[in-house]
Motif scaffolding. Structure first.
Motif, PDB file in Angstrom:
ATOM      1  N   TYR A   1       0.447  -1.282  -0.247  1.00 51.63           N
ATOM      2  CA  TYR A   1      -0.547  -0.390   0.261  1.00 51.63           C
ATOM      3  C   TYR A   1       1.027   1.575   0.200  1.00 51.63           C
ATOM      4  N   THR A   2       0.559   1.915  -0.859  1.00 48.38           N
ATOM      5  CA  THR A   2       1.428   3.287  -0.603  1.00 48.38           C
ATOM      6  C   THR A   2      -0.466   4.508  -1.075  1.00 48.38           C
ATOM      7  N   ASP A   3       0.281   5.648  -0.564  1.00 45.67           N
ATOM      8  CA  ASP A   3      -0.351   7.018  -0.651  1.00 45.67           C
ATOM      9  C   ASP A   3       0.342   8.665  -0.770  1.00 45.67           C
TER      10      ASP A   3
ATOM     11  N   THR B   1      -0.749  10.484  -3.256  1.00 49.42           N
ATOM     12  CA  THR B   1      -0.664  11.728  -3.027  1.00 49.42           C
ATOM     13  C   THR B   1      -1.331  12.281  -2.452  1.00 49.42           C
TER      14      THR B   1
ATOM     15  N   ALA C   1     -10.126   6.762   0.926  1.00 48.92           N
ATOM     16  CA  ALA C   1      -8.394   6.663  -0.265  1.00 48.92           C
ATOM     17  C   ALA C   1      -8.104   5.508   0.272  1.00 48.92           C
ATOM     18  N   MET C   2      -7.765   5.281   1.427  1.00 52.61           N
ATOM     19  CA  MET C   2      -7.230   3.223   1.865  1.00 52.61           C
ATOM     20  C   MET C   2      -8.254   2.889   1.763  1.00 52.61           C
TER      21      MET C   2
ATOM     22  N   ASN D   1     -10.835   2.849  -0.023  1.00 49.18           N
ATOM     23  CA  ASN D   1     -11.016   2.348  -1.874  1.00 49.18           C
ATOM     24  C   ASN D   1      -9.971   1.909  -2.613  1.00 49.18           C
ATOM     25  N   ASP D   2      -8.249   2.116  -2.123  1.00 45.08           N
ATOM     26  CA  ASP D   2      -7.548   0.928  -2.551  1.00 45.08           C
ATOM     27  C   ASP D   2      -7.323  -0.893  -2.072  1.00 45.08           C
ATOM     28  N   VAL D   3      -7.400  -1.071  -1.030  1.00 46.39           N
ATOM     29  CA  VAL D   3      -7.541  -1.663  -0.545  1.00 46.39           C
ATOM     30  C   VAL D   3      -8.743  -2.503  -1.518  1.00 46.39           C
ATOM     31  N   TYR D   4      -9.517  -1.892  -1.532  1.00 45.37           N
ATOM     32  CA  TYR D   4     -11.011  -2.484  -2.260  1.00 45.37           C
ATOM     33  C   TYR D   4     -10.706  -3.291  -3.577  1.00 45.37           C
ATOM     34  N   GLN D   5     -10.257  -2.275  -3.957  1.00 44.22           N
ATOM     35  CA  GLN D   5      -9.906  -2.479  -5.305  1.00 44.22           C
ATOM     36  C   GLN D   5      -8.444  -3.128  -5.149  1.00 44.22           C
ATOM     37  N   LYS D   6      -7.676  -3.677  -4.934  1.00 47.79           N
ATOM     38  CA  LYS D   6      -6.677  -4.424  -4.801  1.00 47.79           C
ATOM     39  C   LYS D   6      -7.242  -6.137  -4.521  1.00 47.79           C
TER      40      LYS D   6
END
Length: 397
Positions: free
Chosen positions: A257-259, A261, A274-275, A277-282
Motif C-alpha cells: 500500500y502507498t499513498d 497523493t 482513499a485507503m 478504496n485502494d485496498v478494496y480494488q486490490k
C-alpha cells in the motif's frame, strides 16, 4: 409422508457371506433389502424415509452392552450419557468413572459411543457397506445403548442417517415436522412440538433410513442397541472458513500500500476513504479459483477428527518394509481418510499431486483401501513407507 416398508430378500449370515443376487459395491452387498442403489437415490435419498425389514437378516450384534460400558470409561473414545427423570433432561460427556455411570438396571438412560468403526473391525466392515455413498460424505458408526424407556427425545438431524437395530427392540415415531423449533435451556436438542405420522418397532436386522430434518423419536423397549451410520453435512459457513484459511496460505497479492497523493489531514483519526478504496480494488484481484475449492475441500474432508489418533508401528527400515509389503500387501487403517480429485490425492489432511500410473495406483488404493502392490516403482514404495511410519496404513499380515 409415510416410510416405505421394504422387505429384504435372500439371507446372509455374517458380514462376510453375501448372496450373489444382492446389489453390490466393490464386491460387498448394499444393505437396501434387495433394492437397487439407483432406485434408492431416485426415490428416497434426501426425500423420504425408508423402513427396511430384515435389511441384514439374522444380524448378530458385534458391539454389545459390555463393550459400550468399556468405551464409556475410555478417555480416547467420544461418549455421552443422556438421562431423563423428574428433573428433566441431563447430558454428560465421557470419559466416566464406574461410579459416575447409571446402573444397568436403571431405566430411561442412553449411552452414545462415537467412532465405533475406528475401534472395532466389524464396525469398520459395516460402515464400508455404505460406500455406495461418497467417502466425502460418510462420517462414522455411532452405537446407542439404552435401557428400557431410554432415548434422546424427539429431535431431527441435519444429515442423512441409517438406523440399524442391532440388539433388542426400539420403538420409533417419525414425522415430517414443519415446526423444528427446540425446547429452550435444555442440554439436548428436543423438539418443542412433535406429532408423529407413523410408528413402528424395529427388531435386530431391521433398518430405518431418515433424510435430513426428518423428526424422529426412538425409545428402547427393554434393553437395546442401535447402530447409526451417519453422514457429514458441513455448513457452508464451516466450508467458507476452511477455504479462507486455505487462501491465507496460498494468497498472492503483489505490491504494498502507498499513498503518494496524500494531503494534509485535519482529522487524523479518520480512516481515509482513499485507503479503503485502494485496498478494496486490490482485493478484486482475488478470484475464487475452482481448483482452490477442490484442493481445500479434499484437505478439509480428510482431516482426522480430534478424537482420531494413529498408532505408528515399530518402524521397519525401507528394505524390510518393502519386503514385507510385497509379500503381504497393505491396507489403509480404519481411521485414515483418503480422497482424490485430479490432480490431487488427499490423505488425512495432507495432499500431493499425482498423474499417470502413480495417480491410478493411488486412486485404486483410495477406492479399495487395500493393495497387493503389483508393478511398484521406487517413488510409490517410498510414499507407502512414509505413510506406514505415520500409522496411516498397515501390513496385511
Amino acid at each position: 409422508m409415510k416410510a416405505t416398508d421394504f422387505k429384504a430378500q435372500p439371507l446372509w449370515q455374517t458380514l462376510g457371506q453375501f448372496p450373489v443376487n444382492w446389489p453390490l459395491f466393490n464386491g460387498k452387498p448394499v444393505p437396501l433389502g434387495g433394492m437397487t442403489v439407483q432406485k434408492f437415490f431416485k426415490d428416497y435419498w434426501h426425500k423420504k424415509p425408508l423402513l427396511i425389514r430384515n435389511a441384514i437378516p439374522e444380524f448378530q450384534a458385534f458391539f454389545m452392552p459390555d463393550d459400550a460400558f468399556d468405551a464409556l470409561r475410555d478417555e480416547n473414545i467420544e461418549t455421552r450419557v443422556i438421562q431423563y427423570d423428574e428433573t428433566g433432561w441431563q447430558l454428560s460427556h465421557g470419559p466416566f468413572k464406574k461410579a459416575q455411570l447409571p446402573k444397568r438396571k436403571q431405566s430411561a438412560w442412553t449411552a452414545l459411543v462415537q467412532g465405533v468403526d475406528l475401534i472395532n473391525a466389524q464396525g469398520h466392515a459395516l460402515l464400508n457397506l455404505f460406500r455406495f455413498i461418497p467417502d466425502a460424505r460418510l462420517d462414522d458408526l455411532m452405537v446407542s445403548f439404552a435401557t428400557d424407556g431410554g432415548g434422546v427425545g424427539p429431535h431431527y438431524d441435519s444429515y442423512d442417517v441409517f438406523l440399524l437395530q442391532a440388539y433388542g427392540q426400539r420403538h420409533w415415531a417419525i414425522g415430517q415436522e414443519k415446526d423444528l423449533s427446540i425446547v429452550p435451556d435444555v442440554p439436548v436438542k428436543i423438539l418443542q412440538n412433535f406429532t408423529p405420522d407413523e410408528e413402528f418397532v424395529l427388531n435386530p436386522g431391521d433398518m430405518l433410513y431418515l433424510p435430513p430434518h426428518y423428526a424422529h423419536d426412538g425409545v428402547a423397549v427393554g434393553e437395546c442397541m442401535t447402530y447409526s451410520i451417519g453422514f457429514r453435512a458441513p455448513t457452508y459457513k464451516e466450508l467458507g472458513i476452511a477455504l479462507l484459511n486455505f487462501v491465507e496460505d496460498n494468497i498472492e497479492l503483489e505490491g504494498r500500500y502507498t499513498d503518494a497523493t496524500l494531503k494534509y489531514q485535519t482529522t487524523p483519526a479518520h480512516l481515509p476513504d482513499a485507503m479503503v478504496n485502494d485496498v478494496y480494488q486490490k482485493l478484486q484481484e482475488l478470484k475464487w479459483d475452482r481448483s482452490w475449492v477442490a484442493e481445500c475441500l479434499g484437505c478439509y474432508l480428510t482431516e482426522p477428527k480430534p478424537s482420531v489418533w494413529f498408532d505408528p508401528p515399530q518402524m521397519m527400515n525401507f528394505a524390510q518394509f518393502k519386503k514385507q509389503a510385497a509379500k503381504h500387501g497393505v491396507s489403509l487403517v480404519s481411521g485414515t481418510r483418503m480422497l482424490y480429485h485430479a490432480p490431487w490425492v488427499f490423505i488425512n489432511g495432507e495432499h500431493l499431486v499425482a498423474d499417470g500410473d502413480d495417480a491410478q495406483f493411488l486412486i485404486q488404493l483410495a477406492n479399495e483401501r487395500i493393495s497387493n502392490l503389483k508393478q511398484m516403482n521406487e517413488s510409490r514404495w517410498r510414499l507407502l513407507h512414509d505413510w506406514y511410519g505415520h500409522g496411516w496404513l498397515s501390513l496385511n499380515l
